[in-house]
Write a protein that holds these residues in place. Structure first.
Motif, PDB file in Angstrom:
ATOM      1  N   SER A  68       0.834  -1.204   0.000  1.00 11.49           N
ATOM      2  CA  SER A  68       0.000   0.000   0.000  1.00 11.49           C
ATOM      3  C   SER A  68       0.866   1.250   0.000  1.00 11.49           C
ATOM      4  CB  SER A  68      -0.918  -0.005   1.228  1.00 11.49           C
ATOM      5  OG  SER A  68      -1.655   1.193   1.297  1.00 11.49           O
ATOM      6  N   HIS A  69       0.469   2.243  -0.800  1.00 10.54           N
ATOM      7  CA  HIS A  69       1.194   3.520  -0.862  1.00 10.54           C
ATOM      8  C   HIS A  69       0.167   4.622  -1.082  1.00 10.54           C
ATOM      9  CE1 HIS A  69       4.852   5.925  -1.461  1.00 10.54           C
ATOM     10  NE2 HIS A  69       4.181   6.575  -2.402  1.00 10.54           N
ATOM     11  N   MET A  70       0.002   5.510  -0.092  1.00 11.73           N
ATOM     12  CA  MET A  70      -1.028   6.534  -0.123  1.00 11.73           C
ATOM     13  C   MET A  70      -0.406   7.917  -0.280  1.00 11.73           C
ATOM     14  SD  MET A  70      -3.144   4.861   3.052  1.00 11.73           S
ATOM     15  CE  MET A  70      -4.245   6.256   3.297  1.00 11.73           C
ATOM     16  N   VAL A  71      -0.943   8.681  -1.236  1.00  8.95           N
ATOM     17  CA  VAL A  71      -0.441  10.024  -1.534  1.00  8.95           C
ATOM     18  C   VAL A  71      -1.588  11.012  -1.338  1.00  8.95           C
ATOM     19  CG1 VAL A  71       0.605  11.516  -3.273  1.00  8.95           C
ATOM     20  CG2 VAL A  71       1.165   9.067  -3.234  1.00  8.95           C
ATOM     21  N   SER A  72      -1.379  12.028  -0.501  1.00 11.39           N
ATOM     22  CA  SER A  72      -2.447  13.003  -0.239  1.00 11.39           C
ATOM     23  C   SER A  72      -2.065  14.389  -0.759  1.00 11.39           C
ATOM     24  CB  SER A  72      -2.734  13.082   1.269  1.00 11.39           C
ATOM     25  OG  SER A  72      -1.601  13.539   1.970  1.00 11.39           O
ATOM     26  N   PHE A  73      -3.002  15.010  -1.477  1.00 10.72           N
ATOM     27  CA  PHE A  73      -2.855  16.384  -1.961  1.00 10.72           C
ATOM     28  C   PHE A  73      -3.729  17.291  -1.096  1.00 10.72           C
ATOM     29  CE2 PHE A  73      -1.181  14.211  -5.551  1.00 10.72           C
ATOM     30  CZ  PHE A  73      -0.413  15.114  -6.273  1.00 10.72           C
ATOM     31  N   ILE A  74      -3.157  18.359  -0.585  1.00  7.60           N
ATOM     32  CA  ILE A  74      -3.889  19.284   0.270  1.00  7.60           C
ATOM     33  C   ILE A  74      -3.650  20.705  -0.235  1.00  7.60           C
ATOM     34  CG2 ILE A  74      -4.178  20.174   2.613  1.00  7.60           C
ATOM     35  CD1 ILE A  74      -3.054  17.503   3.631  1.00  7.60           C
ATOM     36  N   GLY A  75      -4.722  21.440  -0.472  1.00  2.00           N
ATOM     37  CA  GLY A  75      -4.548  22.821  -0.934  1.00  2.00           C
ATOM     38  C   GLY A  75      -5.874  23.522  -1.134  1.00  2.00           C
ATOM     39  N   TYR A  76      -5.797  24.786  -1.515  1.00  5.79           N
ATOM     40  CA  TYR A  76      -6.979  25.610  -1.768  1.00  5.79           C
ATOM     41  C   TYR A  76      -7.812  25.063  -2.921  1.00  5.79           C
ATOM     42  CZ  TYR A  76      -6.531  29.897   1.017  1.00  5.79           C
ATOM     43  OH  TYR A  76      -6.516  30.818   2.024  1.00  5.79           O
ATOM     44  N   PRO A  77      -9.102  25.429  -2.978  1.00 12.04           N
ATOM     45  CA  PRO A  77      -9.896  25.083  -4.170  1.00 12.04           C
ATOM     46  C   PRO A  77      -9.320  25.789  -5.389  1.00 12.04           C
ATOM     47  CG  PRO A  77     -11.066  26.663  -2.796  1.00 12.04           C
ATOM     48  CD  PRO A  77      -9.890  26.204  -1.999  1.00 12.04           C
ATOM     49  N   ARG A  78      -9.380  25.110  -6.521  1.00 12.07           N
ATOM     50  CA  ARG A  78      -8.913  25.659  -7.797  1.00 12.07           C
ATOM     51  C   ARG A  78      -7.442  26.076  -7.755  1.00 12.07           C
ATOM     52  NH1 ARG A  78     -12.891  26.587 -11.489  1.00 12.07           N
ATOM     53  NH2 ARG A  78     -15.026  26.265 -10.743  1.00 12.07           N
ATOM     54  N   SER A  79      -6.664  25.372  -6.967  1.00 11.54           N
ATOM     55  CA  SER A  79      -5.229  25.683  -6.892  1.00 11.54           C
ATOM     56  C   SER A  79      -4.418  24.844  -7.867  1.00 11.54           C
ATOM     57  CB  SER A  79      -4.717  25.462  -5.466  1.00 11.54           C
ATOM     58  OG  SER A  79      -4.893  24.113  -5.060  1.00 11.54           O
ATOM     59  N   GLY A  80      -5.081  24.005  -8.649  1.00 10.23           N
ATOM     60  CA  GLY A  80      -4.382  23.227  -9.666  1.00 10.23           C
ATOM     61  C   GLY A  80      -4.058  21.811  -9.261  1.00 10.23           C
ATOM     62  N   LYS A  81      -4.683  21.319  -8.181  1.00  7.93           N
ATOM     63  CA  LYS A  81      -4.388  19.961  -7.700  1.00  7.93           C
ATOM     64  C   LYS A  81      -4.794  18.902  -8.722  1.00  7.93           C
ATOM     65  CE  LYS A  81      -6.966  20.393  -4.070  1.00  7.93           C
ATOM     66  NZ  LYS A  81      -7.480  21.718  -4.447  1.00  7.93           N
ATOM     67  N   THR A  82      -6.051  18.997  -9.194  1.00 12.13           N
ATOM     68  CA  THR A  82      -6.554  17.998 -10.133  1.00 12.13           C
ATOM     69  C   THR A  82      -5.809  18.086 -11.463  1.00 12.13           C
ATOM     70  OG1 THR A  82      -8.732  18.150  -9.094  1.00 12.13           O
ATOM     71  CG2 THR A  82      -8.617  17.092 -11.243  1.00 12.13           C
ATOM     72  N   THR A  83      -5.501  19.287 -11.909  1.00 15.16           N
ATOM     73  CA  THR A  83      -4.725  19.457 -13.140  1.00 15.16           C
ATOM     74  C   THR A  83      -3.343  18.843 -12.996  1.00 15.16           C
ATOM     75  OG1 THR A  83      -5.904  21.502 -13.700  1.00 15.16           O
ATOM     76  CG2 THR A  83      -3.767  21.141 -14.757  1.00 15.16           C
ATOM     77  N   LEU A  84      -2.744  19.015 -11.828  1.00 15.58           N
ATOM     78  CA  LEU A  84      -1.421  18.452 -11.560  1.00 15.58           C
ATOM     79  C   LEU A  84      -1.461  16.929 -11.613  1.00 15.58           C
ATOM     80  CD1 LEU A  84       1.475  19.258 -10.792  1.00 15.58           C
ATOM     81  CD2 LEU A  84       0.791  19.166  -8.396  1.00 15.58           C
ATOM     82  N   ILE A  85      -2.461  16.337 -10.983  1.00  8.25           N
ATOM     83  CA  ILE A  85      -2.602  14.873 -10.985  1.00  8.25           C
ATOM     84  C   ILE A  85      -2.848  14.375 -12.401  1.00  8.25           C
ATOM     85  CG2 ILE A  85      -4.022  12.951 -10.190  1.00  8.25           C
ATOM     86  CD1 ILE A  85      -4.579  14.620  -7.639  1.00  8.25           C
ATOM     87  N   THR A  86      -3.700  15.078 -13.151  1.00  7.71           N
ATOM     88  CA  THR A  86      -4.010  14.674 -14.524  1.00  7.71           C
ATOM     89  C   THR A  86      -2.780  14.746 -15.414  1.00  7.71           C
ATOM     90  OG1 THR A  86      -6.274  15.482 -14.246  1.00  7.71           O
ATOM     91  CG2 THR A  86      -5.506  15.133 -16.500  1.00  7.71           C
ATOM     92  N   ALA A  87      -2.001  15.811 -15.277  1.00  3.40           N
ATOM     93  CA  ALA A  87      -0.772  15.951 -16.063  1.00  3.40           C
ATOM     94  C   ALA A  87       0.208  14.836 -15.721  1.00  3.40           C
ATOM     95  CB  ALA A  87      -0.132  17.313 -15.806  1.00  3.40           C
ATOM     96  N   LEU A  88       0.256  14.440 -14.457  1.00  2.86           N
ATOM     97  CA  LEU A  88       1.128  13.344 -14.039  1.00  2.86           C
ATOM     98  C   LEU A  88       0.739  12.052 -14.754  1.00  2.86           C
ATOM     99  CD1 LEU A  88       3.306  12.161 -12.170  1.00  2.86           C
ATOM    100  CD2 LEU A  88       1.559  11.950 -10.404  1.00  2.86           C
ATOM    101  N   PHE A  89      -0.557  11.723 -14.750  1.00  3.13           N
ATOM    102  CA  PHE A  89      -1.024  10.521 -15.448  1.00  3.13           C
ATOM    103  C   PHE A  89      -0.736  10.614 -16.948  1.00  3.13           C
ATOM    104  CE2 PHE A  89      -4.017   9.738 -11.789  1.00  3.13           C
ATOM    105  CZ  PHE A  89      -3.513   8.494 -11.474  1.00  3.13           C
TER     106      PHE A  89
END
Length: 344
Positions: A68-89
């Motif tokens: 098991s390996h868990m990665v957590s993203f924490i930040g403001y709304p619309r700070s680019g978290k989902t875009t960052l994860i998508t670009a990674l994939f």
């Protein structure tokens, strides 16, 4: 497997010695010596086979039962978290990073969400904000290596729901601690605190100072709660990666440059042209970006020093899904992020 290789060489060496001595015993008519050496050789081979079976079973077991390996993203709304994860994939699937590593999305929700978001990014459509229902929306398996030494990981990437992220704007330091997401994040293996550079284009204005103050107070309190949760020593947090990830790094470039129209902020939260990223292929542009990064790091010196003192695996990473160092290279900062947060 070097141990098994060394054991094989030792056994082969011993067997060769036994054969030579057995032959010498037979030549001298010492039958008892020949029989003794034959028995010893058989015992040695049996021991070697047993050790080989145990080691093989151990490594096969590691492959059969994922880690098991868990990665957590924490930040403001619309700070680019989902875009960052998508670009990674997107970079992983295109084999621009982590070549030789097999990463497989698991579950219909993850497969549909990842591919839909990549399509949205590539066509310039706005990514849907993460909701509370998407708490654990990204689940993948990662297989490293192709030999018996390969390992299989079950990776969960938690994207802090935008609905809960709104609580970051509160002045209560406990904005995160009561959420379901934070209860999950307490046991994560990697903690990524996301800072949106769109709120830091002018470090001298009140908006930037307020944003910095809220973030530092919130992130510091969150880390202290994580430490409190593991106070009994069940987890050695000093060995856990902690990342301070700055998103939308392309916005640090001069607002007058010709690429500004393609920046991450050119249309609110909607991406620019994913196929026309800002290319940092000149000394002037690289120097400009480097100077801005140094200013940002100095601006957040307190939280950087604090988190850096808490773990031996702290990284400050500037990222952008809309910038590259060269036209044919990886999205800016994505490879460094991947290698910092994913298992080796």
């Amino acid at each position: 497997m070097s141990f098994l290789k060394n054991m094989t060489l030792i056994v082969l060496g011993a067997l060769t010695g036994f054969v030579l001595l057995g032959g010498l015993g037979a030549a001298l008519g010492l039958e008892f010596l020949t029989e003794f050496l034959t028995l010893e050789a058989a015992s040695l081979v049996a021991l070697w086979l047993a050790i080989t079976a145990v080691i093989t079973t151990y490594h096969e077991g590691k492959r059969a039962f994922p880690i098991s390996h868990m990665v957590s993203f924490i930040g403001y709304p619309r700070s680019g978290k989902t875009t960052l994860i998508t670009a990674l994939f997107s970079e992983v699937f295109a084999q621009r990073i982590l070549r030789g590593v097999n990463i497989i999305p698991r579950g219909a929700e993850t497969i549909e969400r990842v591919n839909e978001d990549i399509a949205r990014l590539e066509t310039g459509r706005e990514l849907a904000p993460t909701t509370a229902q998407d708490l654990f929306s990204y689940r993948v398996e990662m297989l490293t290596g192709k030999t018996s030494l390969s390992r299989r990981y079950k990776i969960e990437i938690g994207d802090f729901p935008g609905e809960d992220s709104e609580n970051l704007a509160n002045k209560d330091a406990a904005w995160l601690h009561k959420t379901k997401y934070f209860q999950w994040a307490l046991n994560a293996d990697v903690f990524i605190f996301v800072i949106d550079l769109e709120n830091l284009t002018d470090l001298g204005d009140d908006r930037a100072r307020e944003y910095k103050s809220l973030l530092e107070r919130s992130f510091r309190a969150a880390w202290q709660r994580i430490k409190e949760h593991h106070y009994d020593g069940a987890r050695k947090l000093r060995n856990n990666p902690v990342i301070l990830a700055f998103t939308k790094a392309d916005l640090l470039l001069d607002s007058e440059n010709s690429y500004r129209e393609n920046s991450a902020a050119s249309a609110g939260n909607a991406p620019g042209n994913y196929h026309r990223p800002v290319v940092l292929d000149s000394k002037e542009r690289n120097r400009e970006l480097s100077e801005k990064q140094e200013s940002i790091e100095a601006y957040f010196r307190d939280i950087i020093q604090y988190l850096g003192s808490e773990t031996s695996r702290f990284h400050v990473i500037f990222t952008s899904a809309f910038a590259k160092e060269k036209p044919d290279s990886v999205r800016f900062g994505i490879e460094e992020l991947a290698r910092s947060v994913l298992p080796k």
